[in-house]
Structures are given as C-alpha cells and as structure tokens.
Design a protein around this motif. Structure first.
Motif, PDB file in Angstrom:
ATOM      1  N   SER A   1      -7.806  23.100 -69.975  1.00 46.01           N
ATOM      2  CA  SER A   1      -8.667  22.357 -69.063  1.00 46.01           C
ATOM      3  C   SER A   1      -9.997  23.073 -68.847  1.00 46.01           C
ATOM      4  CB  SER A   1      -7.941  22.144 -67.735  1.00 46.01           C
ATOM      5  OG  SER A   1      -8.676  21.288 -66.913  1.00 46.01           O
ATOM      6  N   ILE A   2      -9.950  24.388 -68.695  1.00 45.78           N
ATOM      7  CA  ILE A   2     -11.189  25.154 -68.533  1.00 45.78           C
ATOM      8  C   ILE A   2     -12.038  25.076 -69.797  1.00 45.78           C
ATOM      9  CG2 ILE A   2     -12.102  27.500 -68.281  1.00 45.78           C
ATOM     10  CD1 ILE A   2      -9.783  28.058 -66.360  1.00 45.78           C
ATOM     11  N   ALA A   3     -11.421  25.214 -70.952  1.00 51.49           N
ATOM     12  CA  ALA A   3     -12.158  25.118 -72.212  1.00 51.49           C
ATOM     13  C   ALA A   3     -12.775  23.737 -72.375  1.00 51.49           C
ATOM     14  CB  ALA A   3     -11.237  25.433 -73.381  1.00 51.49           C
ATOM     15  N   SER A   4     -12.066  22.727 -71.945  1.00 46.30           N
ATOM     16  CA  SER A   4     -12.589  21.365 -72.018  1.00 46.30           C
ATOM     17  C   SER A   4     -13.804  21.192 -71.109  1.00 46.30           C
ATOM     18  CB  SER A   4     -11.496  20.375 -71.637  1.00 46.30           C
ATOM     19  OG  SER A   4     -12.014  19.086 -71.538  1.00 46.30           O
ATOM     20  N   LEU A   5     -13.730  21.737 -69.902  1.00 41.47           N
ATOM     21  CA  LEU A   5     -14.871  21.639 -68.988  1.00 41.47           C
ATOM     22  C   LEU A   5     -16.083  22.396 -69.518  1.00 41.47           C
ATOM     23  CD1 LEU A   5     -13.377  21.898 -65.395  1.00 41.47           C
ATOM     24  CD2 LEU A   5     -14.606  19.994 -66.406  1.00 41.47           C
ATOM     25  N   VAL A   6     -15.869  23.575 -70.064  1.00 42.62           N
ATOM     26  CA  VAL A   6     -16.975  24.356 -70.620  1.00 42.62           C
ATOM     27  C   VAL A   6     -17.611  23.621 -71.797  1.00 42.62           C
ATOM     28  CG1 VAL A   6     -17.530  26.510 -71.841  1.00 42.62           C
ATOM     29  CG2 VAL A   6     -16.110  26.562 -69.789  1.00 42.62           C
ATOM     30  N   THR A   7     -16.788  23.070 -72.670  1.00 43.22           N
ATOM     31  CA  THR A   7     -17.303  22.306 -73.808  1.00 43.22           C
ATOM     32  C   THR A   7     -18.071  21.078 -73.345  1.00 43.22           C
ATOM     33  OG1 THR A   7     -15.401  23.043 -75.089  1.00 43.22           O
ATOM     34  CG2 THR A   7     -16.659  21.209 -75.974  1.00 43.22           C
ATOM     35  N   SER A   8     -17.561  20.401 -72.325  1.00 38.99           N
ATOM     36  CA  SER A   8     -18.250  19.220 -71.793  1.00 38.99           C
ATOM     37  C   SER A   8     -19.611  19.598 -71.222  1.00 38.99           C
ATOM     38  CB  SER A   8     -17.409  18.561 -70.704  1.00 38.99           C
ATOM     39  OG  SER A   8     -16.205  18.092 -71.221  1.00 38.99           O
ATOM     40  N   ILE A   9     -19.663  20.684 -70.485  1.00 39.97           N
ATOM     41  CA  ILE A   9     -20.938  21.118 -69.903  1.00 39.97           C
ATOM     42  C   ILE A   9     -21.933  21.482 -70.993  1.00 39.97           C
ATOM     43  CG2 ILE A   9     -22.017  22.957 -68.539  1.00 39.97           C
ATOM     44  CD1 ILE A   9     -19.471  22.912 -66.788  1.00 39.97           C
TER      45      ILE A   9
ATOM     46  N   SER B   1      -4.954  18.342 -67.418  1.00 37.21           N
ATOM     47  CA  SER B   1      -5.080  18.664 -65.995  1.00 37.21           C
ATOM     48  C   SER B   1      -3.858  18.207 -65.205  1.00 37.21           C
ATOM     49  CB  SER B   1      -6.332  18.021 -65.411  1.00 37.21           C
ATOM     50  OG  SER B   1      -7.485  18.590 -65.967  1.00 37.21           O
ATOM     51  N   PHE B   2      -3.158  17.215 -65.682  1.00 45.41           N
ATOM     52  CA  PHE B   2      -1.952  16.767 -65.000  1.00 45.41           C
ATOM     53  C   PHE B   2      -0.836  17.808 -65.059  1.00 45.41           C
ATOM     54  CE2 PHE B   2      -3.807  12.510 -65.695  1.00 45.41           C
ATOM     55  CZ  PHE B   2      -3.737  12.042 -64.397  1.00 45.41           C
ATOM     56  N   PHE B   3      -0.876  18.689 -66.025  1.00 46.97           N
ATOM     57  CA  PHE B   3       0.175  19.685 -66.206  1.00 46.97           C
ATOM     58  C   PHE B   3      -0.139  21.020 -65.551  1.00 46.97           C
ATOM     59  CE2 PHE B   3       0.509  16.769 -69.862  1.00 46.97           C
ATOM     60  CZ  PHE B   3       1.756  16.255 -69.582  1.00 46.97           C
ATOM     61  N   ILE B   4      -1.286  21.127 -64.881  1.00 44.49           N
ATOM     62  CA  ILE B   4      -1.634  22.357 -64.171  1.00 44.49           C
ATOM     63  C   ILE B   4      -0.797  22.422 -62.901  1.00 44.49           C
ATOM     64  CG2 ILE B   4      -3.467  23.581 -62.946  1.00 44.49           C
ATOM     65  CD1 ILE B   4      -5.473  22.306 -64.832  1.00 44.49           C
ATOM     66  N   THR B   5      -0.299  23.593 -62.606  1.00 42.12           N
ATOM     67  CA  THR B   5       0.474  23.776 -61.381  1.00 42.12           C
ATOM     68  C   THR B   5      -0.367  24.552 -60.376  1.00 42.12           C
ATOM     69  OG1 THR B   5       1.453  25.794 -62.259  1.00 42.12           O
ATOM     70  CG2 THR B   5       2.701  23.768 -62.561  1.00 42.12           C
ATOM     71  N   GLY B   6      -0.154  24.258 -59.113  1.00 42.66           N
ATOM     72  CA  GLY B   6      -0.843  24.994 -58.062  1.00 42.66           C
ATOM     73  C   GLY B   6      -2.010  24.230 -57.475  1.00 42.66           C
ATOM     74  N   LYS B   7      -2.848  24.975 -56.774  1.00 42.21           N
ATOM     75  CA  LYS B   7      -3.976  24.381 -56.058  1.00 42.21           C
ATOM     76  C   LYS B   7      -5.109  23.943 -56.979  1.00 42.21           C
ATOM     77  CE  LYS B   7      -3.236  27.265 -51.994  1.00 42.21           C
ATOM     78  NZ  LYS B   7      -3.822  28.297 -51.122  1.00 42.21           N
TER      79      LYS B   7
END
Length: 99
Positions: A12-20, A62-68
């Motif tokens: 998810s983080i890699a996806s956000l960085v690539t999108s930006i 992102s649906f598979f991330i656990t926690g806050k």
C-alpha cells in the motif's frame, strides 16, 4: 518478492508513493505543455492506465492492513481513484470543446 506482496502495508505504501510520483510527472508535463503539447498527450496516455492499476492494487491491499493504519490508507487510495475518475470524466467531457 513473495515477502513484499505478503505484507499489505508495504504494498500500500509503495502504491501511494508510485501514485504521487505519477501525479507529479503529469503535473510537470502539464506545466511544460505550452512548449510540447504533443508530449503531454503521450505522457497522459501512458501514465493514466498505470496510475489506475497501481491505485486499484493499493486500494485492494489496503483492506488487508491490520491496525490503525487501515482507514487512512483506504481513504487516500479512494481519493486517488476519485481524482483519476474525475480527470477522465473532464477529459471526455471537454474532448470536443476545444481543438
């Protein structure tokens, strides 16, 4: 590579960085489109499908991330998908408006 795709937060983080990065590339080419309008059209044709696929992949993971951290990542990916959809809608709407 297997470990990377098993960790939903990293994907998810890699996806956000690539999108930006892709958004920045599109904005830079838009600002430079006064000189090279043809190059901007080519960049849009290449980056929008990649941006869409990367954002959808990040949204699903992102649906598979656990926690806050689940809600912020879902929200950021959803906003990115809405931005892409609105941009495509505007491009189609104004396609015949100006040459």
């Amino acid at each position: 590579m297997e470990k990377f795709f098993k960790n939903a937060l990293k994907v998810s983080i890699a996806s956000l960085v690539t999108s930006i990065i892709l958004y920045v590339v599109m904005i830079v080419f838009f600002l430079l489109s006064v000189v090279t309008a043809n190059a901007f059209g080519t960049v849009i044709k290449i980056t929008v499908p990649i941006l869409t696929l990367v954002t959808i992949l990040g949204f699903i993971y992102s649906f598979f991330i656990t926690g806050k951290q689940k809600i912020p990542f879902l929200t950021l990916h959803f906003v990115s998908l809405c931005t892409i959809s609105f941009g495509v809608y505007l491009a189609i709407s104004f396609q015949g408006f100006a040459p």
